[in-house]
Design an enzyme around this catalytic site. Sequence first.
Site, PDB file in Angstrom:
ATOM      1  N   ASP A  43     -34.061   8.757 -15.704  1.00 52.50           N
ATOM      2  CA  ASP A  43     -35.206   8.760 -16.610  1.00 52.50           C
ATOM      3  C   ASP A  43     -36.426   8.150 -15.924  1.00 52.50           C
ATOM      4  O   ASP A  43     -36.381   7.009 -15.459  1.00 52.50           O
ATOM      5  CB  ASP A  43     -34.872   7.960 -17.873  1.00 52.50           C
ATOM      6  N   TYR A  48     -44.933   5.594 -15.094  1.00 53.82           N
ATOM      7  CA  TYR A  48     -44.154   4.588 -14.364  1.00 53.82           C
ATOM      8  C   TYR A  48     -44.592   4.474 -12.909  1.00 53.82           C
ATOM      9  O   TYR A  48     -44.212   3.531 -12.222  1.00 53.82           O
ATOM     10  CB  TYR A  48     -42.655   4.922 -14.386  1.00 53.82           C
ATOM     11  N   LYS A  73     -42.074  12.300 -18.367  1.00 49.67           N
ATOM     12  CA  LYS A  73     -42.920  12.247 -19.557  1.00 49.67           C
ATOM     13  C   LYS A  73     -44.393  12.323 -19.180  1.00 49.67           C
ATOM     14  O   LYS A  73     -44.783  11.902 -18.091  1.00 49.67           O
ATOM     15  CB  LYS A  73     -42.666  10.937 -20.322  1.00 49.67           C
ATOM     16  N   HIS A 106     -44.875  11.151 -24.006  1.00 46.61           N
ATOM     17  CA  HIS A 106     -44.459   9.757 -23.902  1.00 46.61           C
ATOM     18  C   HIS A 106     -44.820   8.946 -25.151  1.00 46.61           C
ATOM     19  O   HIS A 106     -44.022   8.130 -25.633  1.00 46.61           O
ATOM     20  CB  HIS A 106     -45.107   9.136 -22.660  1.00 46.61           C
TER      21      HIS A 106
END
Length: 276
Positions: A43, A48, A73, A106
């Site tokens: 994931d 990120y 996402k 997200h």
Amino acid sequence: MQRLTNANRLNMPKLGLGTWPMLGEDCTKAVMQALELGYRHIDTAAAYDNEEAVGAALTATSVPREEIHVTTKVWWDQLEPQKLHASFERSLKALSSDYVDLFLIHWPTKDWDLPRTIKALVALKESGKAKAIGVANFPLPLLREVVEGLGAPLAALQVEFHVLLGQAKLLDYCLAHDIALTAYSPLARNKVSEVPELIAIADKHGMLPTQVALAWLLDQQGVAAVPKAAGRTNQLSNLNALNIRLDDEDRAKIAALPKDQRLVNPAFAPNWSDGE
């Protein structure tokens, strides 16, 4: 490993590796190690800033790409259709992959053209570049609008979910509409290790409180979990939670815990009280 499948092309292992906030070589190493140990669900997200690091692991591992479920996402400020598509293409390039297994919005945002955004999301699924699509951090009324009002073929919802934060209404809705629910922060940022009831259950079974917390989630129908774990010991510990069986007494103790401890609540978050 047990998988969650549904009519919207989802084929996702129940336990995955969460990668936030790992970066660079540390992230690549952690993903490589997880794949070696048997993980097949990774994931990540554009926000990120580690998709390239994940992509490096996907390229270097001996595990075939088609055996690995990858979720990524799009951030909430990239939901205008052209921006969403551009973000998706950047994710593919960073991941060194021709497709992603699951692509999520997200976070919802305010003052957006929801139908146009969802149409753009669905187009990615129809193109085959996103095998399945879904959303994250959507409260129940918004999820209902997307599924029932707009008819979007959502395969998954990702939300904060752990022994200290209940998601019963969302889970009931997901089960009724063949949508998988993925729990992020499933260990409540390790707060579960300090809960006396979980410590007692862990001692009874000769396991760790974190394993108890994960076992409780993974035992539920339609639920997956993506705990972050960089080290080999923690990755193995989380994997072993798949083999733990809690009894009725354990489940009753966990059910009695307060379920209102939300840890992820940024300024741009939606109104969580909707539908709870």
